[in-house]
Scaffold this motif. Structure first.
Motif, PDB file in Angstrom:
ATOM      1  N   ASP A  63       0.827  -0.764   0.049  1.00 31.70           N
ATOM      2  CA  ASP A  63       0.081  -0.003   0.355  1.00 31.70           C
ATOM      3  C   ASP A  63       0.621   1.449   0.160  1.00 31.70           C
ATOM      4  O   ASP A  63       0.235   3.034   0.807  1.00 31.70           O
ATOM      5  CB  ASP A  63      -1.138  -0.034   1.005  1.00 31.70           C
ATOM      6  CG  ASP A  63      -0.272  -0.068   2.587  1.00 31.70           C
ATOM      7  OD1 ASP A  63       1.023  -0.266   2.437  1.00 31.70           O
ATOM      8  OD2 ASP A  63      -0.822  -0.150   3.314  1.00 31.70           O
ATOM      9  N   ASP A  64       1.754   0.680  -0.719  1.00 30.30           N
ATOM     10  CA  ASP A  64       2.952   2.851  -0.666  1.00 30.30           C
ATOM     11  C   ASP A  64       2.779   3.255  -2.246  1.00 30.30           C
ATOM     12  O   ASP A  64       3.783   1.963  -2.552  1.00 30.30           O
ATOM     13  CB  ASP A  64       4.267   2.018  -0.459  1.00 30.30           C
ATOM     14  CG  ASP A  64       5.685   2.914  -0.060  1.00 30.30           C
ATOM     15  OD1 ASP A  64       5.130   4.007   0.378  1.00 30.30           O
ATOM     16  OD2 ASP A  64       6.212   3.183  -0.917  1.00 30.30           O
ATOM     17  N   TRP A  65       2.872   3.830  -2.203  1.00 36.61           N
ATOM     18  CA  TRP A  65       2.653   4.456  -4.039  1.00 36.61           C
ATOM     19  C   TRP A  65       3.540   5.433  -3.330  1.00 36.61           C
ATOM     20  O   TRP A  65       2.873   6.781  -3.141  1.00 36.61           O
ATOM     21  CB  TRP A  65       0.636   4.793  -4.261  1.00 36.61           C
ATOM     22  CG  TRP A  65       0.292   3.294  -3.858  1.00 36.61           C
ATOM     23  CD1 TRP A  65      -0.916   3.256  -2.686  1.00 36.61           C
ATOM     24  CD2 TRP A  65      -0.605   2.187  -5.190  1.00 36.61           C
ATOM     25  NE1 TRP A  65      -0.875   1.640  -3.570  1.00 36.61           N
ATOM     26  CE2 TRP A  65      -0.743   1.559  -4.518  1.00 36.61           C
ATOM     27  CE3 TRP A  65       0.600   2.164  -6.157  1.00 36.61           C
ATOM     28  CZ2 TRP A  65      -1.377   0.437  -4.831  1.00 36.61           C
ATOM     29  CZ3 TRP A  65      -0.028   1.233  -6.794  1.00 36.61           C
ATOM     30  CH2 TRP A  65      -0.710   0.092  -6.372  1.00 36.61           C
ATOM     31  N   GLY A  93      -2.416   5.565  -4.605  1.00 36.96           N
ATOM     32  CA  GLY A  93      -3.392   3.882  -5.056  1.00 36.96           C
ATOM     33  C   GLY A  93      -4.365   3.979  -5.359  1.00 36.96           C
ATOM     34  O   GLY A  93      -5.220   3.216  -5.470  1.00 36.96           O
ATOM     35  N   LYS A  94      -4.883   5.152  -5.426  1.00 36.30           N
ATOM     36  CA  LYS A  94      -6.197   4.955  -5.978  1.00 36.30           C
ATOM     37  C   LYS A  94      -6.857   4.786  -7.931  1.00 36.30           C
ATOM     38  O   LYS A  94      -5.948   5.107  -7.958  1.00 36.30           O
ATOM     39  CB  LYS A  94      -7.212   6.151  -5.921  1.00 36.30           C
ATOM     40  CG  LYS A  94      -7.479   7.240  -4.097  1.00 36.30           C
ATOM     41  CD  LYS A  94      -8.130   8.306  -4.729  1.00 36.30           C
ATOM     42  CE  LYS A  94      -7.759   9.291  -3.462  1.00 36.30           C
ATOM     43  NZ  LYS A  94      -7.648  10.412  -3.738  1.00 36.30           N
ATOM     44  N   GLN A 148       2.854  13.364  -3.877  1.00 33.00           N
ATOM     45  CA  GLN A 148       2.278  12.503  -4.968  1.00 33.00           C
ATOM     46  C   GLN A 148       2.522  12.883  -6.249  1.00 33.00           C
ATOM     47  O   GLN A 148       2.099  12.643  -6.947  1.00 33.00           O
ATOM     48  CB  GLN A 148       0.680  11.690  -4.290  1.00 33.00           C
ATOM     49  CG  GLN A 148      -0.379  11.134  -4.981  1.00 33.00           C
ATOM     50  CD  GLN A 148      -1.094  10.560  -4.351  1.00 33.00           C
ATOM     51  OE1 GLN A 148      -1.581  10.574  -4.902  1.00 33.00           O
ATOM     52  NE2 GLN A 148      -1.281   9.708  -3.418  1.00 33.00           N
ATOM     53  N   TYR A 192      -5.015  -2.789  -8.971  1.00 31.10           N
ATOM     54  CA  TYR A 192      -5.691  -2.369  -8.014  1.00 31.10           C
ATOM     55  C   TYR A 192      -5.920  -3.142  -6.894  1.00 31.10           C
ATOM     56  O   TYR A 192      -5.924  -3.087  -5.906  1.00 31.10           O
ATOM     57  CB  TYR A 192      -7.389  -1.903  -8.081  1.00 31.10           C
ATOM     58  CG  TYR A 192      -8.287  -1.123  -6.681  1.00 31.10           C
ATOM     59  CD1 TYR A 192      -7.477   0.380  -6.164  1.00 31.10           C
ATOM     60  CD2 TYR A 192      -8.944  -1.768  -6.111  1.00 31.10           C
ATOM     61  CE1 TYR A 192      -7.942   0.861  -5.429  1.00 31.10           C
ATOM     62  CE2 TYR A 192      -9.422  -1.033  -4.945  1.00 31.10           C
ATOM     63  CZ  TYR A 192      -9.039   0.744  -5.142  1.00 31.10           C
ATOM     64  OH  TYR A 192      -9.876   0.413  -3.171  1.00 31.10           O
ATOM     65  N   GLY A 224      -3.081  -3.305  -2.446  1.00 32.35           N
ATOM     66  CA  GLY A 224      -2.282  -2.312  -2.383  1.00 32.35           C
ATOM     67  C   GLY A 224      -3.759  -0.842  -2.364  1.00 32.35           C
ATOM     68  O   GLY A 224      -2.899  -0.192  -1.925  1.00 32.35           O
ATOM     69  N   GLY A 225      -4.828  -1.301  -3.323  1.00 32.96           N
ATOM     70  CA  GLY A 225      -5.174  -0.001  -3.754  1.00 32.96           C
ATOM     71  C   GLY A 225      -6.161   0.758  -2.275  1.00 32.96           C
ATOM     72  O   GLY A 225      -6.297  -0.203  -1.339  1.00 32.96           O
ATOM     73  N   GLN A 226      -6.110   2.086  -3.173  1.00 34.90           N
ATOM     74  CA  GLN A 226      -6.539   2.417  -1.501  1.00 34.90           C
ATOM     75  C   GLN A 226      -8.024   3.136  -2.494  1.00 34.90           C
ATOM     76  O   GLN A 226      -8.505   3.518  -3.415  1.00 34.90           O
ATOM     77  CB  GLN A 226      -5.963   4.044  -1.887  1.00 34.90           C
ATOM     78  CG  GLN A 226      -4.794   3.689  -0.945  1.00 34.90           C
ATOM     79  CD  GLN A 226      -4.216   4.455  -1.627  1.00 34.90           C
ATOM     80  OE1 GLN A 226      -3.670   5.376  -1.696  1.00 34.90           O
ATOM     81  NE2 GLN A 226      -2.511   4.467  -0.638  1.00 34.90           N
ATOM     82  N   ALA A 227      -8.505   3.543  -0.933  1.00 36.11           N
ATOM     83  CA  ALA A 227     -10.783   3.812  -1.744  1.00 36.11           C
ATOM     84  C   ALA A 227     -10.900   5.256  -2.556  1.00 36.11           C
ATOM     85  O   ALA A 227     -10.121   5.974  -1.741  1.00 36.11           O
ATOM     86  CB  ALA A 227     -11.568   3.744  -0.958  1.00 36.11           C
ATOM     87  N   GLU A 228     -11.397   5.452  -3.228  1.00 35.38           N
ATOM     88  CA  GLU A 228     -11.555   6.464  -3.787  1.00 35.38           C
ATOM     89  C   GLU A 228     -13.083   7.124  -3.555  1.00 35.38           C
ATOM     90  O   GLU A 228     -14.098   6.712  -3.092  1.00 35.38           O
ATOM     91  CB  GLU A 228     -11.846   6.342  -5.513  1.00 35.38           C
ATOM     92  CG  GLU A 228     -12.574   7.207  -6.453  1.00 35.38           C
ATOM     93  CD  GLU A 228     -10.449   7.134  -7.277  1.00 35.38           C
ATOM     94  OE1 GLU A 228     -10.681   7.985  -7.826  1.00 35.38           O
ATOM     95  OE2 GLU A 228     -10.352   6.190  -7.393  1.00 35.38           O
TER      96      GLU A 228
END
Ligand code: HEC
Ligand code: HEC
Length: 315
Positions: A149-151, A155-156, A226, A289, A293-297
């Motif tokens: 989860d490191d972007w 990661g969205k 980012q 995703y 590790g994808g992050q919520a939008e």
């Protein structure tokens, strides 16, 4: 050859005697065996007539068989079946945003399966199978790990989609001309201390960090930005070599800076290069995703009613 008989049994023999008393009888094979022989002879004829078999004298010609069978036709029928199944999903996802695909469990399940080949063919060479990363001894990770989860660039689902569509190329300037060797050593020690949660123990390096251009790109909190893909320097995750020597090299020569000793980090542009279709890029965004590790939008994407199929049990 005149007929001979075995002295003991009286059975007809070939007259040939082995090892003094073993005679060759002339008995017929059993009936079931003879029937089998006849049946296979008939089978051969039928098979030859039904399937393509005998080459004919004319160039490239052969007897095509009365069954009109061909391996190509059989394959085409099979792939037609596969295309029909895939077509249903491909048509649906063509018009959806990556976020909408993600919101549809059925489609996501499909992409998780079909994306494997796409990822293997286009991405795994640099990012490793399932995005686990490929390590080079000298330079650290060749490309970022994608299953954590490191972007660098977010990661969205939309961030990941943008990365694959347009490529990425983070830039960090070289510092061997602007900082002294002592300063580079100090600031490298500070960065390493940061990753170990004891940044304050390196006052000299901290002073260099705060007073030089580091802050402009990595932020005063050193957590990275980012928008430019500047690394978070406060975590334990090293993209490049995280030893003192390695960090000093990154700081001295930069990343994609044009310096001959710079670290190189180029994520290709897959859209412009025409390597992948829009659909394939969308599928890959969802696939990456879903490495976990994808992050919520926010807000969650709206799903058209007819595509909101019930979730399939995860396999
Ligand atoms: C030639 C090697 C190469 C190939 C091929 C490649 N990548 Fe990359 N990728 C990179 C590098 C290097 C970076 C980091 C760029 C940077 O540091 O600025 C990157 C970054 C990324 C990121 C951003 C990671 C983050 O932390 O924000 C994603 C997502 C990604 N790649 C996905 C893919 C996908 C999907 C494919 C296949 C379609 C692919 N990459 C193919 C080298 C590659
Ligand atoms: C022009 C913007 C810029 C400046 C100035 C800059 N950096 Fe960077 N830095 C980056 C970017 C972008 C990356 C990530 C490169 C990548 O992974 O593609 C990076 C990566 C790094 C890394 C590697 C992290 C890892 O995971 O391996 C270190 C260490 C680092 N910077 C330290 C510094 C220090 C110390 C300074 C000040 C002396 C500094 N940077 C100045 C943009 C900058």
């Amino acid at each position: 050859m005149s007929e001979k008989h075995d002295e003991v049994s009286g059975a007809t023999t070939t007259g040939h005697v082995w090892d003094e008393d073993l005679a060759d009888f002339t008995n017929q094979p059993p009936r079931w065996w003879m029937l089998g022989l006849a049946a296979s002879a008939i089978w051969v004829v039928v098979y030859w007539l039904y399937y393509p078999s005998v080459p004919l004298p004319a160039a490239n010609s052969y007897f095509k068989g009365v069954g009109n069978w061909s391996a190509i036709r059989e394959m085409e029928a099979d792939t037609g079946e596969v295309d029909a199944v895939r077509g249903k999903y491909e048509n649906k996802l063509k018009d959806l945003t990556p976020a909408a695909i993600l919101a549809d469990n059925d489609l996501t399940e499909y992409v998780k399966r079909s994306g494997k080949v796409l990822f293997g063919d286009n991405c795994a060479g640099c990012h490793g199978t399932n995005g686990v990363g490929v390590k080079s001894k000298k330079d650290g990770l060749f490309a970022p790990v994608l299953n954590d989860d490191d972007w660098l660039y977010g990661g969205k689902i939309s961030d990941i989609h943008t990365t694959i569509t347009g490529g990425r190329q983070g830039m960090m300037v070289a510092h061997h001309d602007t900082l002294s060797e002592q300063q580079i050593d100090d600031v490298a020690k500070y960065v390493i201390a940061l990753s170990e949660g004891r940044g304050d123990s390196e006052a000299a390096g901290k002073a260099v960090f705060m007073s030089s251009d580091c802050v402009g790109c990595h932020g005063a909190d050193a957590k990275g930005m980012q928008a430019m893909g500047s690394a978070n320097l406060t975590d334990k995750i090293w993209r490049f070599d995280g030893s003192l020597e390695g960090v000093k090299r990154t700081i001295a020569y930069g990343v994609n800076s044009g310096d001959p000793k710079a670290r190189i980090a180029i994520m290709p542009n897959f859209k412009e290069a025409g390597k992948l279709s829009e659909s394939d890029i969308k599928k890959l965004a969802v696939y990456v995703y879903k490495f976990g590790g994808g992050q919520a939008e926010t807000p969650p994407a709206a799903v058209p009613a007819e595509t909101a199929a019930p979730a399939k049990a995860a396999k």
